[in-house]
Design a protein around this motif. Structure first.
Motif, PDB file in Angstrom:
ATOM      1  N   PRO A  17       0.845  -1.205   0.000  1.00 24.81           N
ATOM      2  CA  PRO A  17       0.000   0.000   0.000  1.00 24.81           C
ATOM      3  C   PRO A  17       0.880   1.255   0.000  1.00 24.81           C
ATOM      4  CG  PRO A  17      -0.635  -1.526   1.757  1.00 24.81           C
ATOM      5  CD  PRO A  17       0.681  -2.004   1.219  1.00 24.81           C
ATOM      6  N   PRO A  18       0.357   2.392  -0.524  1.00 31.05           N
ATOM      7  CA  PRO A  18       1.154   3.629  -0.519  1.00 31.05           C
ATOM      8  C   PRO A  18       1.632   4.026   0.874  1.00 31.05           C
ATOM      9  CG  PRO A  18      -0.811   3.906  -1.872  1.00 31.05           C
ATOM     10  CD  PRO A  18      -0.944   2.567  -1.212  1.00 31.05           C
ATOM     11  N   SER A  19       0.828   3.716   1.883  1.00 37.97           N
ATOM     12  CA  SER A  19       1.212   4.093   3.246  1.00 37.97           C
ATOM     13  C   SER A  19       2.402   3.282   3.756  1.00 37.97           C
ATOM     14  CB  SER A  19       0.010   3.917   4.193  1.00 37.97           C
ATOM     15  OG  SER A  19      -0.465   2.585   4.132  1.00 37.97           O
ATOM     16  N   GLU A  20       2.839   2.276   2.972  1.00 36.69           N
ATOM     17  CA  GLU A  20       3.978   1.440   3.386  1.00 36.69           C
ATOM     18  C   GLU A  20       5.224   1.734   2.545  1.00 36.69           C
ATOM     19  OE1 GLU A  20       3.644  -0.363   6.007  1.00 36.69           O
ATOM     20  OE2 GLU A  20       1.460  -0.551   6.201  1.00 36.69           O
ATOM     21  N   ALA A  21       5.280   2.941   1.985  1.00 43.10           N
ATOM     22  CA  ALA A  21       6.408   3.281   1.101  1.00 43.10           C
ATOM     23  C   ALA A  21       7.754   3.186   1.815  1.00 43.10           C
ATOM     24  CB  ALA A  21       6.212   4.687   0.536  1.00 43.10           C
ATOM     25  N   HIS A  22       7.777   3.443   3.126  1.00 43.35           N
ATOM     26  CA  HIS A  22       9.034   3.403   3.869  1.00 43.35           C
ATOM     27  C   HIS A  22       9.106   2.194   4.795  1.00 43.35           C
ATOM     28  CE1 HIS A  22       9.043   7.597   2.490  1.00 43.35           C
ATOM     29  NE2 HIS A  22      10.349   7.415   2.435  1.00 43.35           N
ATOM     30  N   SER A  23       8.391   1.158   4.423  1.00 39.38           N
ATOM     31  CA  SER A  23       8.376  -0.044   5.265  1.00 39.38           C
ATOM     32  C   SER A  23       9.373  -1.077   4.749  1.00 39.38           C
ATOM     33  CB  SER A  23       6.980  -0.679   5.262  1.00 39.38           C
ATOM     34  OG  SER A  23       6.031   0.216   5.784  1.00 39.38           O
ATOM     35  N   LEU A  24       9.889  -1.836   5.677  1.00 38.22           N
ATOM     36  CA  LEU A  24      10.626  -3.040   5.306  1.00 38.22           C
ATOM     37  C   LEU A  24       9.593  -4.029   4.778  1.00 38.22           C
ATOM     38  CD1 LEU A  24      13.647  -3.728   5.842  1.00 38.22           C
ATOM     39  CD2 LEU A  24      12.856  -5.009   7.836  1.00 38.22           C
ATOM     40  N   ALA A  62      19.053 -11.321   6.364  1.00 36.87           N
ATOM     41  CA  ALA A  62      19.746 -10.632   5.268  1.00 36.87           C
ATOM     42  C   ALA A  62      19.398  -9.146   5.272  1.00 36.87           C
ATOM     43  CB  ALA A  62      19.373 -11.271   3.923  1.00 36.87           C
ATOM     44  N   MET A  63      18.132  -8.838   5.557  1.00 33.87           N
ATOM     45  CA  MET A  63      17.724  -7.424   5.619  1.00 33.87           C
ATOM     46  C   MET A  63      18.425  -6.719   6.782  1.00 33.87           C
ATOM     47  SD  MET A  63      13.648  -7.542   4.860  1.00 33.87           S
ATOM     48  CE  MET A  63      13.032  -8.753   3.715  1.00 33.87           C
ATOM     49  N   ALA A  64      18.569  -7.429   7.904  1.00 37.51           N
ATOM     50  CA  ALA A  64      19.251  -6.830   9.057  1.00 37.51           C
ATOM     51  C   ALA A  64      20.723  -6.560   8.714  1.00 37.51           C
ATOM     52  CB  ALA A  64      19.141  -7.752  10.269  1.00 37.51           C
ATOM     53  N   ALA A  65      21.329  -7.502   7.984  1.00 36.78           N
ATOM     54  CA  ALA A  65      22.731  -7.317   7.593  1.00 36.78           C
ATOM     55  C   ALA A  65      22.866  -6.151   6.608  1.00 36.78           C
ATOM     56  CB  ALA A  65      23.271  -8.611   6.967  1.00 36.78           C
ATOM     57  N   ALA A  66      21.915  -6.068   5.658  1.00 41.84           N
ATOM     58  CA  ALA A  66      21.937  -4.965   4.693  1.00 41.84           C
ATOM     59  C   ALA A  66      21.748  -3.630   5.412  1.00 41.84           C
ATOM     60  CB  ALA A  66      20.851  -5.168   3.638  1.00 41.84           C
ATOM     61  N   MET A  91      16.905   0.756   2.385  1.00 41.62           N
ATOM     62  CA  MET A  91      17.346   2.143   2.537  1.00 41.62           C
ATOM     63  C   MET A  91      16.144   3.075   2.789  1.00 41.62           C
ATOM     64  SD  MET A  91      19.370   4.510  -0.107  1.00 41.62           S
ATOM     65  CE  MET A  91      17.828   5.034  -0.796  1.00 41.62           C
ATOM     66  N   LEU A  92      15.047   2.835   2.075  1.00 42.05           N
ATOM     67  CA  LEU A  92      13.843   3.649   2.319  1.00 42.05           C
ATOM     68  C   LEU A  92      13.360   3.457   3.757  1.00 42.05           C
ATOM     69  CD1 LEU A  92      11.800   3.107  -0.994  1.00 42.05           C
ATOM     70  CD2 LEU A  92      13.179   5.085  -0.331  1.00 42.05           C
ATOM     71  N   PHE A  93      13.451   2.225   4.222  1.00 41.82           N
ATOM     72  CA  PHE A  93      13.047   1.916   5.606  1.00 41.82           C
ATOM     73  C   PHE A  93      13.911   2.708   6.600  1.00 41.82           C
ATOM     74  CE2 PHE A  93      14.336  -1.047   9.117  1.00 41.82           C
ATOM     75  CZ  PHE A  93      13.157  -1.050   9.838  1.00 41.82           C
ATOM     76  N   LEU A  94      15.208   2.745   6.348  1.00 44.01           N
ATOM     77  CA  LEU A  94      16.114   3.507   7.231  1.00 44.01           C
ATOM     78  C   LEU A  94      15.759   4.993   7.170  1.00 44.01           C
ATOM     79  CD1 LEU A  94      19.610   1.845   6.585  1.00 44.01           C
ATOM     80  CD2 LEU A  94      17.884   1.249   8.270  1.00 44.01           C
ATOM     81  N   HIS A  95      15.478   5.455   5.968  1.00 48.01           N
ATOM     82  CA  HIS A  95      15.093   6.851   5.754  1.00 48.01           C
ATOM     83  C   HIS A  95      13.845   7.212   6.539  1.00 48.01           C
ATOM     84  CE1 HIS A  95      16.588   9.932   3.069  1.00 48.01           C
ATOM     85  NE2 HIS A  95      17.346   8.988   2.553  1.00 48.01           N
ATOM     86  N   GLY A  96      12.942   6.244   6.631  1.00 42.97           N
ATOM     87  CA  GLY A  96      11.670   6.466   7.324  1.00 42.97           C
ATOM     88  C   GLY A  96      11.784   6.342   8.831  1.00 42.97           C
ATOM     89  N   GLY A  97      12.998   6.165   9.327  1.00 46.46           N
ATOM     90  CA  GLY A  97      13.185   6.102  10.777  1.00 46.46           C
ATOM     91  C   GLY A  97      13.141   4.691  11.346  1.00 46.46           C
ATOM     92  N   THR A 129      13.423  -0.964  16.835  1.00 44.07           N
ATOM     93  CA  THR A 129      12.768   0.357  16.819  1.00 44.07           C
ATOM     94  C   THR A 129      11.413   0.329  16.099  1.00 44.07           C
ATOM     95  OG1 THR A 129      13.945   0.922  14.787  1.00 44.07           O
ATOM     96  CG2 THR A 129      14.959   1.631  16.859  1.00 44.07           C
ATOM     97  N   VAL A 130      11.094  -0.808  15.483  1.00 40.06           N
ATOM     98  CA  VAL A 130       9.838  -0.900  14.721  1.00 40.06           C
ATOM     99  C   VAL A 130       8.632  -0.776  15.653  1.00 40.06           C
ATOM    100  CG1 VAL A 130       8.376  -2.577  13.503  1.00 40.06           C
ATOM    101  CG2 VAL A 130      10.726  -2.175  12.746  1.00 40.06           C
ATOM    102  N   ASP A 131       7.714   0.113  15.279  1.00 41.00           N
ATOM    103  CA  ASP A 131       6.504   0.270  16.103  1.00 41.00           C
ATOM    104  C   ASP A 131       5.229  -0.056  15.333  1.00 41.00           C
ATOM    105  OD1 ASP A 131       6.239   2.449  14.445  1.00 41.00           O
ATOM    106  OD2 ASP A 131       6.622   3.946  15.991  1.00 41.00           O
TER     107      ASP A 131
END
Ligand code: SF4
Length: 379
Positions: A17-24, A62-66, A91-97, A129-131
């Motif tokens: 969904p668009p609201s998940e643009a910065h989600s892992l 793998a995502m945690a290592a990346a 990277m988008l996920f990191l960008h999103g906090g 940190t995921v909420d």
């Protein structure tokens, strides 16, 4: 010094969904277990398959290592060949906090609850940190889940379910081959909100076609009201609008070509939305218009508090001369107009008129038809 080892690749599904643009994005199950909805092009021609738990957990590692590499080396690490292409989403996920995770594909809730809970728990462990952890879910699956099963998922860290309501009318659900009834939708929604999960319904104005428009509005309002009533005040139901479009190659496109389905134009959809707001009465929910498919991005707010404002917005559009409605609809689809007042903006209107230079001036009906067809570009 030997080069640092590369990070293994991991799977990612095609949509979120668009609201998940910065989600892992964590792919728990592949494609869609149902895959028959007539309007949906996303997984046609594919088969659904479960992924072994160890493979999904390996993806999370793998995502945690990346993420660790990207945190240490920054965006440039993406170009060093050590990270798979999928790491762009990390990277988008990191960008999103580092706050949001979305489980893919169409129906992760179809996975055994204990297995899904294990995935969520690993995600929470590796990304503390995921909420917010969210998932798509089909109504027929969610309607069958017990309070204990959903409680297990919530305890593991699931917070939100995105559910394709599309319509609440049984005749429309049957026509689009949704594979569920309005009763399933109410049961699914009620199960989710009573289990302490946030729930987003995706409603598709126009999906009943001209023929079933009245039933579409009445049935959808009935389902939304029932679930909104079951939702607690601190977690109101969220309804996100996705105006219906006909995508070439889908069964719905074949019905349209055969003259069995007529997609309502933007004026008709605005009238549907007005009727829906009336029929929702004092239902308490959050309305969102977060997709380019929708004519009026401002048509959102908290109901019933904002109802009169939203009705006023729709009335403003419906009261325009047809020529202006049609020009607004085309301008909106071209990204030139966002609100009705933009019709008074000489720069925006000049840009719209420049589209017609060299052509015979189209009439209002032709413009509305063009705006309706343009919706498919946003899928
Ligand atoms: S359930 Fe969802 S993903 Fe599957 S076919 Fe229907 S709309 Fe598409």
């Amino acid at each position: 010094m030997s080069p640092a080892p590369s990070i293994p690749s991991f799977e990612q599904g095609p949509i979120r969904p668009p609201s998940e643009a910065h989600s892992l994005l964590v792919r728990v199950i592949r494609n869609c277990t149902w895959n028959r909805c007539t309007f949906c092009p996303v997984y046609k021609g594919t088969k659904s398959s479960q992924r072994p738990l160890e493979d999904v957990l390996a993806d999370v590692e793998a995502m945690a290592a990346a993420a660790a590499v990207l945190r240490a080396e920054g965006r440039g690490a993406l170009h060093g060949g050590r990270l798979p292409q999928e790491a762009f989403q990390v990277m988008l996920f990191l960008h999103g906090g580092e706050r949001h995770v979305f489980l893919q594909d169409a129906d992760p809730l179809a996975v055994r609850p204990e297995k899904l809970a294990a995935v969520i728990a690993r995600v929470r462990e590796r990304f503390p940190t995921v909420d917010r952890v969210t998932t798509y879910g089909r109504a027929s699956t969610l309607a069958r889940r017990t309070a204990a099963q959903l409680g297990l998922l919530r305890e593991a860290g699931l917070t939100r379910v995105h559910l394709g309501l599309e319509s609440g009318a049984d005749e429309v659900l049957m026509a689009i081959d949704k594979g569920c009834t309005s009763g399933d939708l109410i049961a699914a929604g009620t199960n989710a909100v009573q289990a302490g999960l946030e729930l987003c319904f995706y409603l598709m104005p126009g999906l009943g076609g001209r023929e079933q428009a009245t039933a579409h509005v009445a049935g959808s309002a009935r389902v939304i009201r029932a679930v909104a009533t079951a939702a607690p005040a601190e977690r109101p139901l969220v309804v996100r609008l996705r105006t219906a479009a006909v995508v070439p190659g889908t069964p719905l496109a074949a019905r349209q070509a055969a003259g069995e389905f007529v997609l309502p134009d933007d004026v008709e959809v605005a009238q549907e939305l007005r009727d829906l707001l009336e029929e929702l009465g004092d239902a308490r929910l959050e309305l969102r218009s977060d997709h380019a498919l929708n004519l009026l991005p401002g048509l959102e707010g908290s109901l019933p508090v904002d109802r009169e404002r939203l009705l006023g917005m729709l009335d403003g559009f419906l009261a325009l001369p047809r020529e202006q409605q049609a020009r607004f609809a085309v301008g909106a689809r071209l990204g030139l107009f966002g609100e009705i007042g933009d019709l008074d903006d000489p720069v925006r209107t000049a840009r719209l008129e420049s589209q017609f230079v060299g052509y015979e001036q189209p009439d209002a009906d032709e413009l509305l038809a063009a705006a309706t067809a343009l919706r498919a570009r946003f899928i």
